[in-house]
Design a protein around this motif. Structure first.
Motif, PDB file in Angstrom:
ATOM      1  N   MET A 249      25.367   8.628 -70.596  1.00  0.00           N
ATOM      2  CA  MET A 249      24.683   8.904 -69.332  1.00  0.00           C
ATOM      3  C   MET A 249      25.207   8.074 -68.158  1.00  0.00           C
ATOM      4  N   SER A 250      25.748   6.881 -68.449  1.00  0.00           N
ATOM      5  CA  SER A 250      26.200   6.061 -67.322  1.00  0.00           C
ATOM      6  C   SER A 250      27.635   6.374 -66.912  1.00  0.00           C
ATOM      7  N   SER A 251      28.269   7.278 -67.636  1.00  0.00           N
ATOM      8  CA  SER A 251      29.637   7.613 -67.214  1.00  0.00           C
ATOM      9  C   SER A 251      29.820   9.121 -67.019  1.00  0.00           C
ATOM     10  N   LEU A 252      28.758   9.780 -66.529  1.00  0.00           N
ATOM     11  CA  LEU A 252      28.854  11.224 -66.298  1.00  0.00           C
ATOM     12  C   LEU A 252      29.728  11.523 -65.079  1.00  0.00           C
ATOM     13  N   SER A 253      30.401  12.650 -65.123  1.00  0.00           N
ATOM     14  CA  SER A 253      31.164  13.110 -63.955  1.00  0.00           C
ATOM     15  C   SER A 253      30.152  13.605 -62.912  1.00  0.00           C
ATOM     16  N   PRO A 254      30.576  13.746 -61.641  1.00  0.00           N
ATOM     17  CA  PRO A 254      29.635  14.241 -60.618  1.00  0.00           C
ATOM     18  C   PRO A 254      28.993  15.584 -61.007  1.00  0.00           C
ATOM     19  N   LYS A 255      29.786  16.469 -61.608  1.00  0.00           N
ATOM     20  CA  LYS A 255      29.238  17.775 -62.002  1.00  0.00           C
ATOM     21  C   LYS A 255      28.188  17.645 -63.091  1.00  0.00           C
ATOM     22  N   GLU A 256      28.484  16.755 -64.064  1.00  0.00           N
ATOM     23  CA  GLU A 256      27.527  16.536 -65.158  1.00  0.00           C
ATOM     24  C   GLU A 256      26.251  15.888 -64.619  1.00  0.00           C
ATOM     25  N   LYS A 257      26.413  14.976 -63.679  1.00  0.00           N
ATOM     26  CA  LYS A 257      25.257  14.296 -63.084  1.00  0.00           C
ATOM     27  C   LYS A 257      24.379  15.302 -62.331  1.00  0.00           C
ATOM     28  N   ALA A 258      25.037  16.172 -61.567  1.00  0.00           N
ATOM     29  CA  ALA A 258      24.291  17.180 -60.800  1.00  0.00           C
ATOM     30  C   ALA A 258      23.521  18.109 -61.755  1.00  0.00           C
ATOM     31  N   PHE A 259      24.165  18.470 -62.845  1.00  0.00           N
ATOM     32  CA  PHE A 259      23.499  19.326 -63.840  1.00  0.00           C
ATOM     33  C   PHE A 259      22.291  18.609 -64.434  1.00  0.00           C
ATOM     34  N   GLU A 265      14.257  20.248 -61.810  1.00  0.00           N
ATOM     35  CA  GLU A 265      13.786  21.308 -60.909  1.00  0.00           C
ATOM     36  C   GLU A 265      13.524  22.598 -61.673  1.00  0.00           C
ATOM     37  N   LYS A 266      14.101  22.717 -62.862  1.00  0.00           N
ATOM     38  CA  LYS A 266      13.965  23.963 -63.625  1.00  0.00           C
ATOM     39  C   LYS A 266      12.806  23.919 -64.612  1.00  0.00           C
ATOM     40  N   LEU A 267      12.064  22.809 -64.617  1.00  0.00           N
ATOM     41  CA  LEU A 267      10.973  22.654 -65.591  1.00  0.00           C
ATOM     42  C   LEU A 267       9.903  23.729 -65.448  1.00  0.00           C
ATOM     43  N   LYS A 268       9.493  24.295 -66.578  1.00  0.00           N
ATOM     44  CA  LYS A 268       8.364  25.225 -66.620  1.00  0.00           C
ATOM     45  C   LYS A 268       7.359  24.675 -67.619  1.00  0.00           C
ATOM     46  N   TYR A 269       6.117  25.187 -67.533  1.00  0.00           N
ATOM     47  CA  TYR A 269       5.054  24.644 -68.402  1.00  0.00           C
ATOM     48  C   TYR A 269       4.271  25.759 -69.067  1.00  0.00           C
ATOM     49  N   ASN A 270       3.650  25.443 -70.193  1.00  0.00           N
ATOM     50  CA  ASN A 270       2.741  26.405 -70.827  1.00  0.00           C
ATOM     51  C   ASN A 270       1.388  26.374 -70.088  1.00  0.00           C
ATOM     52  N   ALA A 271       0.434  27.210 -70.555  1.00  0.00           N
ATOM     53  CA  ALA A 271      -0.820  27.401 -69.821  1.00  0.00           C
ATOM     54  C   ALA A 271      -1.604  26.101 -69.616  1.00  0.00           C
ATOM     55  N   ASP A 272      -1.685  25.258 -70.639  1.00  0.00           N
ATOM     56  CA  ASP A 272      -2.486  24.041 -70.458  1.00  0.00           C
ATOM     57  C   ASP A 272      -1.642  22.803 -70.132  1.00  0.00           C
ATOM     58  N   ASN A 273      -0.411  23.039 -69.711  1.00  0.00           N
ATOM     59  CA  ASN A 273       0.460  21.943 -69.252  1.00  0.00           C
ATOM     60  C   ASN A 273       0.690  20.843 -70.280  1.00  0.00           C
ATOM     61  N   THR A 274       0.744  21.207 -71.561  1.00  0.00           N
ATOM     62  CA  THR A 274       1.055  20.202 -72.581  1.00  0.00           C
ATOM     63  C   THR A 274       2.489  20.361 -73.084  1.00  0.00           C
ATOM     64  N   ILE A 275       3.061  21.531 -72.779  1.00  0.00           N
ATOM     65  CA  ILE A 275       4.434  21.792 -73.210  1.00  0.00           C
ATOM     66  C   ILE A 275       5.296  22.059 -71.983  1.00  0.00           C
ATOM     67  N   ALA A 276       6.415  21.380 -71.904  1.00  0.00           N
ATOM     68  CA  ALA A 276       7.354  21.608 -70.808  1.00  0.00           C
ATOM     69  C   ALA A 276       8.639  22.172 -71.399  1.00  0.00           C
ATOM     70  N   TYR A 277       9.324  23.009 -70.631  1.00  0.00           N
ATOM     71  CA  TYR A 277      10.584  23.557 -71.148  1.00  0.00           C
ATOM     72  C   TYR A 277      11.537  23.946 -70.037  1.00  0.00           C
ATOM     73  N   VAL A 278      12.811  23.953 -70.383  1.00  0.00           N
ATOM     74  CA  VAL A 278      13.858  24.409 -69.465  1.00  0.00           C
ATOM     75  C   VAL A 278      14.691  25.456 -70.180  1.00  0.00           C
ATOM     76  N   GLU A 279      14.907  26.551 -69.495  1.00  0.00           N
ATOM     77  CA  GLU A 279      15.685  27.654 -70.050  1.00  0.00           C
ATOM     78  C   GLU A 279      17.028  27.699 -69.341  1.00  0.00           C
ATOM     79  N   ILE A 280      18.094  27.445 -70.068  1.00  0.00           N
ATOM     80  CA  ILE A 280      19.424  27.676 -69.508  1.00  0.00           C
ATOM     81  C   ILE A 280      19.858  29.015 -70.090  1.00  0.00           C
TER      82      ILE A 280
END
Ligand SMILES: [Mn+2]
Length: 390
Positions: A249-259, A265-280
């Motif tokens: 993590m401390s030697s990421l390229s700028p592109k990897e860091k941006a990703f 910002e892409k985080l989504k949640y289930n109905a009761d906000n106990t589960i978080a997920y990101v879909e790529i």
């Protein structure tokens, strides 16, 4: 350092001499041995293979490592071994003896590797994951079963209390009274620190070249004892070399860091906000540009899941979904360490040969054999729904 013994609810499993000798006898009777790593081979699996390959070569055996990962990204101590990529395994090849390291489920390997393994009559395994279906008579040590399996002997040995597959290889060498070389100590520690870092039990600082162990790790006799022994065998330089390699993590390229930053910002949640997920989604251009699923991107996703769990009290489980090797995958981390329930629930409800899931109580993975956008999107919704139930 003082160790607080009050929270220890299981003993350190050492491999019995009888068990180790059983495996060793099988190896001694073989001349050609394939050491097989799981798909998307990580540093625990690859370093386990390296340590076993050294052990076998010292006995004059012909050892070959079969893995599936960009070899360079694994940053192993040496590549001076007979290593082949799983996809290059030929259909007409027949194995003599195989050693499965860091997996015991057929869904953790590509179908061609599974068919290859099944052609062997001598299947050995050393693993630390829950569940097994490659060998029917595995010895499985768990915290709950209070080490009842201790008297059972099998060629497939699974200790789910071990923090890495390299820890089990260490226990094997220990039971065989084999002196561990500096090189092997390096490989075993590299695997252990890699898996412990995925669980947040250790923090590596690449710049300072240090490895910091947290309280949970010091309270885990099994992991901590092995950690201390291996550390004591290595120079500061070697330890800091491992720290540097793990601290991606401390030697990421700028592109990897941006990703990495964009994931929040892409985080989504289930109905009761106990589960978080990101879909790529499948065919995501950024994911492709970064090389898809590899050591760096999987570390980015892993660290992201750990950070989300740490940052938000209400979030108990974090999923990431992404494409890898023509399949669509999930990786999951859980605060409550009860993922077995979820794996079982998902397997009961998603009845498809194309679906598999498993791993540890606190982290795991699953996949479907599809990269169709709609199928994958529906699968994600289904998984989040089932995770909300369990
Ligand atoms: Mn592992």
């Amino acid at each position: 350092m003082k160790i607080n013994n009050s929270n220890i609810n299981f003993k350190a499993y050492k491999m019995s001499k009888k068990q180790a000798r059983h495996i060793d006898n099988m190896l001694r009777k073989s001349s050609k041995i394939d050491i097989i790593c799981h798909e998307s081979t990580d540093r625990d699996s690859a370093n386990s293979a390296l340590a076993m390959a050294d052990y076998l070569e010292q006995q004059g055996k012909n050892a070959r490592i079969i893995l599936s990962q960009d070899l360079k990204s694994l940053t192993l101590r040496t590549q001076n071994k007979n290593i082949i990529q799983a996809k290059n395994l030929k259909d007409d090849e027949t194995p003599e003896t195989v050693v499965c390291v860091d997996f015991s489920q057929k869904n953790r390997i590509a179908p061609n590797v599974y068919s290859y393994i099944k052609k062997s009559s001598k299947i050995i395994g050393l693993d630390h994951h829950i569940g097994s279906n490659i060998s029917s008579d595995s010895v499985v040590l768990t915290q709950e079963e209070n080490n009842e399996a201790e008297n059972k002997i099998s060629s497939f040995y699974i200790d789910t209390t071990a923090k890495s597959a390299t820890s089990i290889i260490y226990r094997f060498f220990e039971a065989m009274d084999k002196e561990i070389s500096k090189d092997t100590a390096y490989d075993l520690l590299f695997g252990l620190i890699s898996d412990c870092s995925k669980k947040g039990l250790v923090k590596c600082d690449g710049e300072k070249g240090t490895i910091k162990v947290n309280k949970e790790m010091t309270q885990d006799i099994n992991a901590y004892e092995i950690y201390k022994k291996l550390i004591s065998m290595l120079s500061l330089e070697e330890i800091s070399d491992i720290a540097k390699k793990i601290d991606i993590m401390s030697s990421l390229s700028p592109k990897e860091k941006a990703f990495s930053n964009s994931l929040y910002e892409k985080l989504k949640y289930n109905a009761d906000n106990t589960i978080a997920y990101v879909e790529i989604p499948p065919n995501d251009p950024t994911w492709k540009e970064l090389g898809g699923d590899n050591t760096t991107t999987s570390t980015i996703l892993n660290r992201f899941r750990q950070n989300v769990l740490q940052k938000y009290d209400n979030i108990k489980t974090v999923f990431t979904f992404y494409e890898a090797n023509n399949t669509y995958r999930l990786s999951v981390h859980s605060k409550e360490k009860n993922l077995k329930q979820f794996y079982d629930c998902a397997l009961r409800n998603i009845k498809s040969n194309n679906f598999s899931i498993g791993g540890h109580e606190d982290r795991g993975g699953g996949k479907i054999n599809s990269t169709d956008e709609k199928t994958c999107r529906n699968w994600v919704q289904n998984i989040i729904f089932l995770a909300s139930l369990s």
